[in-house]
Design an enzyme around this catalytic site. Structure first.
Site, mmCIF file in Angstrom:
data_model
loop_
_atom_site.group_PDB
_atom_site.id
_atom_site.type_symbol
_atom_site.label_atom_id
_atom_site.label_comp_id
_atom_site.label_asym_id
_atom_site.label_seq_id
_atom_site.Cartn_x
_atom_site.Cartn_y
_atom_site.Cartn_z
ATOM 1 N N HIS A 61 0.809 -1.218 0.000
ATOM 2 C CA HIS A 61 0.000 0.000 0.000
ATOM 3 C C HIS A 61 0.841 1.266 0.000
ATOM 4 O O HIS A 61 1.885 1.348 0.652
ATOM 5 C CB HIS A 61 -1.049 0.001 1.118
ATOM 6 C CG HIS A 61 -0.543 0.060 2.521
ATOM 7 N ND1 HIS A 61 -0.377 1.236 3.190
ATOM 8 C CD2 HIS A 61 -0.217 -0.911 3.407
ATOM 9 C CE1 HIS A 61 0.032 0.988 4.429
ATOM 10 N NE2 HIS A 61 0.151 -0.312 4.582
ATOM 11 N N GLU A 204 -5.272 1.721 2.386
ATOM 12 C CA GLU A 204 -5.189 0.554 3.260
ATOM 13 C C GLU A 204 -5.459 0.937 4.700
ATOM 14 O O GLU A 204 -6.169 0.256 5.424
ATOM 15 C CB GLU A 204 -3.802 -0.096 3.141
ATOM 16 C CG GLU A 204 -3.704 -1.473 3.807
ATOM 17 C CD GLU A 204 -3.218 -1.451 5.257
ATOM 18 O OE1 GLU A 204 -3.134 -2.528 5.869
ATOM 19 O OE2 GLU A 204 -2.927 -0.360 5.797
ATOM 20 N N GLU A 205 -4.894 2.054 5.110
ATOM 21 C CA GLU A 205 -4.937 2.447 6.519
ATOM 22 C C GLU A 205 -6.334 2.859 6.988
ATOM 23 O O GLU A 205 -6.568 3.026 8.176
ATOM 24 C CB GLU A 205 -3.952 3.598 6.775
ATOM 25 C CG GLU A 205 -2.487 3.258 6.523
ATOM 26 C CD GLU A 205 -1.901 2.299 7.553
ATOM 27 O OE1 GLU A 205 -2.630 1.869 8.460
ATOM 28 O OE2 GLU A 205 -0.701 1.967 7.424
ATOM 29 N N HIS A 315 3.368 3.884 12.616
ATOM 30 C CA HIS A 315 2.211 4.768 12.870
ATOM 31 C C HIS A 315 2.587 5.896 13.841
ATOM 32 O O HIS A 315 1.742 6.396 14.566
ATOM 33 C CB HIS A 315 0.991 3.986 13.397
ATOM 34 C CG HIS A 315 0.348 3.140 12.336
ATOM 35 N ND1 HIS A 315 -1.009 2.936 12.280
ATOM 36 C CD2 HIS A 315 0.866 2.474 11.284
ATOM 37 C CE1 HIS A 315 -1.289 2.155 11.243
ATOM 38 N NE2 HIS A 315 -0.169 1.858 10.631
#
Ligand SMILES: [Zn+2]
Ligand SMILES: [Zn+2]
Lengths: 351, 330
Positions: A61, A204-205, A315
């Site tokens: 991604h 994706e996230e 993250h």
């Protein structure tokens, strides 16, 4: 270096253009065709040697977690929303870059002199934070930043490993999943027995959205998702294993919260690593999820697996990874894919 | 059919590891049916129909809840995570069984507050190993709860009744089915307990005109339980609604009409928690009119799930009746 450029590129979910154009310029000469689909995924094809009739999807991604500007206050301070999973605790006092013009800002919070003890012991919720771009008014702020612009952490890529270090550690933002994108670009230089679909996915996230479209459109016989996964090695007094370990090699997923890897593919990657002496580890089960979560149950079902490079502090503004793990992952995927057709035809391995 | 239930419930089959169940089902199926195993491991059984019949999908899931090993510590104790919806209360004193037959006892750390149920991270499994080196189990291995299937009177209690009882019902429907105009796809699905994953793929590939799941439902007939108008022994339940699905009204009425016409007792099910494979088949491709026939079950998602044999037999009769003639779903 490609990883450095991709790491520093802006690509919050839904705004992956900058990452996509870097990837596009890298792969142009290596693929037979490529297209950008309706939601922004970049999908490329590369013919195989013809030894296998399979079509295999490799996916990584392009998007990263970040922030989105929701409102400029009269004061010129900006309100924002989080995009993807970000812990509120990593936000205060970080520097960010906003929008296509990369306007610099800082996530504001009261300085230590003005806070009392009770305040200092509490996490400030993200909706109480502001981004300060130094604008004197709403009008001035809106000249620089639009509502809906996205912001990323202003983190430069750099090498941490000193002279003589056993590790080749680097630090940067968005290793999740620019590491996967870099792996995929590298793998497009290879010739495999099967026809390859390479997908650089979006969003994706925020819920594996791009990959869902890719899996449906490409309808592959098998899928390998290339990721960057969390390594939590903060010491604990208990004898419990970390999710993965930096320096431990390529991380093979057996199962996470989004899917169960096809056992034949787990066996293929594990045995290839053993045979060639490539450093590898099994990611602790039941943690996280990847694009494989939607790919494996697309259409009539697609045997899938996720292979990841471990990194600490994903993250967050700055993750740390060991380039030796990157090399191990690249080597493992490159070698294992050569025998993927045989692995899939072995029905017996499914238990 | 009791033997089928015993055989299937005692099989090893946590989500993702349904091979033993699939093989047991294949061994029970009558001859002459087309069978195939798809990419995810779903067993798809096809019984050809006649011109004018419908393409009908019946689904029951092969997988059961269980645990997955997340860590083997220096003294050989195993830490674990859940496979599907595992309740914490029944863990203590329970046993688990791994694919190779290894049995483990479940223990728990000392707790500071005896009135609080500890989280899963406080539990561990003891397989009698003294170190990781002599431990027969590795990180990533899965186990099911270890219980035998027992009966008393009309009640049968076993682990994995959810949904081996549904599998047993469909096996016996295939055995006893005589006349059926419909093109029948009986699908024994995988990975239901971790998110209806097998049925998502099977719904796409079978592309049915109508679909039914056969699964268990809860009851409201035990001491101080949450209220629910379903009891053990009062017949199979026709689903009206659960957490993720509103049954197609025509499909629901088709089942209720069949039960009434054949004098089979049946109940109406409104389930607050939980759902079945039917909820994903229903929204597959352009949409599939779907419903669910539920077998009332006490103590669901514990190692001792209890059904009434009369309900199970009535479920088979109801399905045989429903499949015998033309389908009218309005
Ligand atoms: Zn990722
Ligand atoms: Zn069930």
């Amino acid at each position: 270096m490609l990883l450095e450029r991709l790491s520093e590129a802006h690509g919050v979910s839904g705004r992956e253009e900058e990452v996509r154009s870097i990837v596009l310029s890298e792969i142009r000469g290596r693929v037979d065709d490529c297209r950008i689909d309706g939601v922004g995924n970049l999908i490329a094809h590369r013919k195989g040697t013809g030894a296998s009739s399979l079509r295999v999807l490799l996916a990584a991604h392009m998007d990263e977690v970040g922030l989105m500007i929701t409102l400029a206050e009269d004061s010129g301070l900006l309100r924002f929303a989080k995009v993807g999973g970000i812990d509120d605790r990593v936000l205060p006092a970080r520097t960010v870059l906003i929008g296509p013009k990369k306007v610099p800002g800082v996530i504001g919070m009261k300085p230590v002199h003005l806070t009392d003890n009770a305040e200092r012991n509490k996490v400030v919720e993200s909706r109480q934070l502001v981004i300060d771009i130094g604008a004197s008014s709403k009008a001035e702020a809106e000249k620089l930043v639009q509502r809906g612009d996205t912001a990323v952490f202003a983190t430069r890529y750099r090498s941490l490993a000193g002279e003589g270090s056993a590790w080749r550690t680097v630090q940067g933002k968005a290793f999740d999943d620019r590491v996967g994108c870099t792996l995929l670009v590298e793998l497009l230089a290879e010739r495999f027995p099967f026809a390859l679909s390479a997908a650089f996915t979006v969003q994706e996230e925020v819920g594996l959205r791009g990959a869902k479209v890719v899996a449906y459109a490409e309808n592959p016989d098998a899928a390998v998702v290339l990721e960057c996964t969390g390594a939590n090695e903060v010491p604990t007094p208990l004898d419990v294993s970390p999710s993965t370990r930096v320096g431990g090699g390529a991380a093979i997923t057996i199962r996470d919260t989004s899917f169960i890897a096809d056992p034949r593919l787990v066996e293929l990657f594990a045995s290839t690593a053993h045979r060639l002496g490539i450093a590898h580890q099994f990611k602790q089960p039941n943690i996280g999820g990847t694009d494989a979560g939607v790919i494996h149950k697309s259409r009539a079902g697609i045997p899938s697996i996720t292979i990841a490079v471990p990194a600490r502090y994903i993250h967050s503004p700055a993750a740390i990874m060991d380039l030796r793990d990157f090399d191990a992952t690249l080597a493992l995927v490159r070698e294992a894919l050569q025998s993927l057709p045989q692995a899939l035809s072995s029905q017996g391995a499914r238990t | 059919m009791k033997e089928t239930i015993k055989k299937l419930t005692e099989c090893f089959g946590p989500s993702g590891h349904e091979t033993a169940v699939r093989e047991a089902i294949l061994a029970e199926l009558p001859r002459g049916l087309e069978t195939r195993v798809d990419a995810m491991g779903n067993l798809i059984v096809h019984r050809k129909g006649k011109a004018g019949g419908w393409r009908l999908m019946l689904a029951a899931h092969m997988d059961e809840i269980g645990i997955v090993v997340t860590h083997v510590d220096a003294r050989g104790f195993l830490r674990f995570g859940n496979v599907g919806g595992v309740h914490l209360l029944p863990l203590l004193g329970g046993r688990v069984r791994f694919a190779d037959g290894t049995i483990g006892a479940i223990g728990v750390e000392k707790t500071d507050d005896a009135n609080k149920i500890p989280g899963m991270e406080k539990f561990y499994i003891d397989v009698g190993a003294k170190s990781p080196d002599d431990c027969p189990v590795r990180v990533g291995d899965v186990a099911c709860f270890h219980r035998t299937c027992e009966e008393r009177g009309s009640r049968i209690v076993a682990k994995a009744m959810d949904d081996r009882v549904g599998c047993a019902v469909l096996v016996h429907v295939l055995k006893d089915l005589k006349e059926c105009p419909h093109d029948l796809y009986v699908v024994f699905t995988v990975q239901e307990e971790v998110g209806l994953r097998g049925a998502t793929a099977a719904g796409f590939s079978v592309e049915p005109d109508v679909a039914l799941a056969v699964d268990i439902t809860l009851t409201g007939d035990t001491p101080e339980c949450a209220p629910m108008a379903v009891s053990l022994g009062a017949g199979p339940a026709v689903k009206i609604k659960d957490r993720a699905m509103l049954a197609h009204p025509g499909v629901k009425d088709w089942l209720l009409r069949t039960a009434e016409a054949s004098g089979i007792p049946c109940q109406r099910e409104v389930l607050v928690m939980g759902t079945t494979d039917a909820s994903v088949i229903q929204v597959s491709r352009a949409g599939v009119p779907s419903g669910c026939l539920s077998i009332p079950t006490r103590y669901a998602h514990s190692p001792s799930e209890m059904v009434d044999y009369g309900d199970v037999q009535a479920s088979v009769r109801l399905l045989l009746g429903a499949l015998a003639g033309p389908i009218d779903i309005g």
